[in-house]
Design a protein around this motif. Structure first.
Motif, PDB file in Angstrom:
ATOM      1  N   HIS A  87     -58.641 -34.210   4.227  1.00  0.00           N
ATOM      2  CA  HIS A  87     -57.483 -34.233   3.383  1.00  0.00           C
ATOM      3  C   HIS A  87     -56.655 -33.125   3.997  1.00  0.00           C
ATOM      4  O   HIS A  87     -56.521 -32.076   3.616  1.00  0.00           O
ATOM      5  CB  HIS A  87     -57.979 -33.906   1.965  1.00  0.00           C
ATOM      6  CG  HIS A  87     -56.844 -34.025   0.963  1.00  0.00           C
ATOM      7  ND1 HIS A  87     -57.228 -34.385  -0.392  1.00  0.00           N
ATOM      8  CD2 HIS A  87     -55.626 -34.372   0.984  1.00  0.00           C
ATOM      9  CE1 HIS A  87     -56.204 -34.440  -1.189  1.00  0.00           C
ATOM     10  NE2 HIS A  87     -55.158 -34.650  -0.065  1.00  0.00           N
ATOM     11  N   HIS A 143     -52.198 -33.038   4.866  1.00  0.00           N
ATOM     12  CA  HIS A 143     -51.038 -33.837   5.042  1.00  0.00           C
ATOM     13  C   HIS A 143     -50.204 -32.863   6.074  1.00  0.00           C
ATOM     14  O   HIS A 143     -49.507 -32.000   5.744  1.00  0.00           O
ATOM     15  CB  HIS A 143     -50.310 -33.753   3.622  1.00  0.00           C
ATOM     16  CG  HIS A 143     -51.023 -34.574   2.574  1.00  0.00           C
ATOM     17  ND1 HIS A 143     -51.149 -35.713   2.566  1.00  0.00           N
ATOM     18  CD2 HIS A 143     -51.635 -33.887   1.382  1.00  0.00           C
ATOM     19  CE1 HIS A 143     -51.826 -36.155   1.456  1.00  0.00           C
ATOM     20  NE2 HIS A 143     -52.291 -35.230   0.748  1.00  0.00           N
ATOM     21  N   LYS A 183     -53.416 -45.512   1.323  1.00  0.00           N
ATOM     22  CA  LYS A 183     -53.348 -44.528   0.334  1.00  0.00           C
ATOM     23  C   LYS A 183     -52.993 -45.055  -0.971  1.00  0.00           C
ATOM     24  O   LYS A 183     -51.395 -45.335  -0.962  1.00  0.00           O
ATOM     25  CB  LYS A 183     -52.695 -43.323   0.677  1.00  0.00           C
ATOM     26  CG  LYS A 183     -52.632 -42.154  -0.535  1.00  0.00           C
ATOM     27  CD  LYS A 183     -53.804 -41.792  -0.772  1.00  0.00           C
ATOM     28  CE  LYS A 183     -53.616 -40.336  -1.980  1.00  0.00           C
ATOM     29  NZ  LYS A 183     -52.949 -39.320  -1.376  1.00  0.00           N
ATOM     30  N   GLU A 231     -56.747 -30.520   1.604  1.00  0.00           N
ATOM     31  CA  GLU A 231     -55.512 -30.530   0.963  1.00  0.00           C
ATOM     32  C   GLU A 231     -54.328 -29.632   1.817  1.00  0.00           C
ATOM     33  O   GLU A 231     -53.307 -29.052   1.058  1.00  0.00           O
ATOM     34  CB  GLU A 231     -55.014 -30.659  -0.477  1.00  0.00           C
ATOM     35  CG  GLU A 231     -53.697 -30.960  -0.963  1.00  0.00           C
ATOM     36  CD  GLU A 231     -53.724 -32.221  -1.802  1.00  0.00           C
ATOM     37  OE1 GLU A 231     -54.386 -32.284  -2.765  1.00  0.00           O
ATOM     38  OE2 GLU A 231     -52.841 -32.988  -1.360  1.00  0.00           O
TER      39      GLU A 231
HETATM   40 ZN   LIG Z   1     -53.316 -35.092  -1.189  1.00  0.00          ZN
END
Ligand SMILES: [Zn+2]
Length: 440
Positions: free
Chosen positions: A69, A71, A192, A324
């Protein structure tokens, strides 16, 4: 003419959960693992002399970390506006390849980007694979498939979802199907879904913003085209709907109903709980200007997340490690190994289980376990050489001083200390027109 390298005398962690092997030799041929053996006795079929022999006594060698995870296009933004509006496609792409090198230098040799602004994750993946820039291998999604009022639909209806946003608004099943096809045409690895309804931020009993029919339509279209599907789903009804639709893994699942564990277990659907993001907002949110009420919300979410994921883990649901990275509270290259620490500290995993979550289990979820995620023969020699033993102290992985080398495809990664840094540009920021307190 083969290029053969041998790492001799190390403690080797395979990545699949097997106990570490002492006094191991790792033989790499043309960038891939050819053989692993214990002690001085060389296997009969590994006779050709190595071009290079590296003595590794006292070191631990393990697969490079996989972050499920990260981005890469979000640029450490503080707000939805900074992620979705400011920066522009060209800037986001250049910034992403620059940030990808930091992720690699920190010991992450593969990551999944489950949701990108523009098509930046795919571009970053291609630029790295093409040899233009140093970076991890990337399993790349495009923009989230989003529905009205759902997660990622941040802006008022009169603004809609800008073309630069992390999500793409698809009002009907027909448009969802078409968006999946367009993204596959644009060469994503993964679809996603932005599953939760935004209304659930205050009401945890609300269902997802997609009907069962719409969710099944997205999953079936993606699977027919050979692509994996993951979903942002914090709330119970979203997790259950996603499991019924047959997604490949679920992200967050903070408030999942533990009565639904059987649903995920039957289909062996892993969860990527993403503890780091939530824990970092609780611990460091104040430092980056997060609203105190939101910090409180996240504190409650973390408590629930720990409770649900402990139960999921004990029932045998595979847990994936994802940090994340990409927001202001989770800057690139700094927090990836934190997820493994939290799996140990909060969920009660053994360090070896956490390492397996951050290597082989992630690779398996992507369908990449024949390429990466373990040091079994045939896999790329993506690995970490550590001064220390992460099986007795998981914190070794988050300490740049203890990572003595990172290899990708059998080649040592160039690392700069301290990590590269830059200043944020004015055009990346939300515009603050007034910061005076309202009550004078
Ligand atoms: Zn995310």
């Amino acid at each position: 003419m083969h290029r053969i390298v041998e790492f001799v005398g190390c403690t080797l962690i395979e990545g699949t959960g097997r106990e570490p092997m002492e006094n191991a030799t790792l033989r790499i041929v043309d960038g891939r693992v050819a053989a692993v053996w214990q002690g001085p006795e060389r296997p009969g079929d590994q006779r050709e002399p190595a071009n290079e022999t590296l003595q590794m006594q006292g070191k631990t060698v393990m697969p490079g970390l996989i972050d499920a995870h990260c981005h890469i296009s979000y640029g450490e933004g503080k707000t939805a506006e900074e992620v979705d509006v400011y920066g522009g496609a060209e800037w986001s792409a250049v910034r992403a390849v620059w940030n990808a090198q930091k992720v690699l230098q920190s010991g992450v040799t593969t990551f999944c980007d489950p949701g990108s602004t523009w098509n930046v994750a795919v571009t970053c993946r291609d630029a790295v694979n093409n040899g233009m820039f140093a970076g991890p291998r990337i399993f790349a999604a495009g923009r989230h498939i989003a529905a009205d009022g759902g997660f990622a639909d941040y802006f008022p209806t009169w603004l809609g979802m800008p073309v630069s946003a992390e999500g793409v608004l698809c009002p009907t099943a027909h448009e969802m199907r078409r968006e999946v096809r367009r993204q596959v045409k644009n060469r994503v690895d993964l679809i996603k879904i932005s599953g939760d309804s935004q209304a659930q931020d205050t009401r945890q009993d609300v269902g997802p913003c997609f009907s069962d029919e719409e969710m099944s339509c997205i999953v079936a279209t993606a699977h027919d085209l050979g692509r994996k599907v993951t979903i942002h789903s914090r709330y119970a009804k979203t997790v259950a709907a996603a499991a019924r639709a047959g997604v490949d893994w679920v992200i967050h699942a903070s408030y999942m109903d533990t009565a639904d564990i059987g649903l995920l277990l039957d289909k062996q659907i892993p969860i990527c709980p993403t503890l780091t993001y939530t824990a970092n907002i609780v611990q460091h949110g104040r430092d980056v200007g997060v609203d105190p009420n939101y910090i409180e919300t996240k504190r409650r979410e973390l408590d629930s997340l720990v409770e649900t994921q402990r139960k999921a883990m004990e029932s045998g649901i595979p847990l994936m490690a994802g940090s994340e990275a990409g927001f202001a509270v989770t800057p690139y290259g700094q927090w990836h190994a934190r997820e493994l620490e939290l799996m140990v500290e909060l969920l009660g995993m053994t360090p070896l289980q956490a390492i397996t979550a951050g290597t082989h289990i992630n690779a398996k979820a992507f369908g990449w376990d024949h390429e990466v995620g373990s040091l079994r023969p045939g896999r790329w020699a993506d690995l970490l050489v550590l001064d220390g033993d992460p099986v007795s102290d998981i914190h070794v992985l988050g300490d740049p001083g203890r990572i003595s080398a990172v290899y990708k495809g059998g080649v040592a990664v160039q690392r700069t200390m301290p990590m590269p840094s830059r200043r944020r540009m004015g055009h990346e920021r939300s515009l603050t027109v007034s910061s005076m307190p309202l009550n004078r």
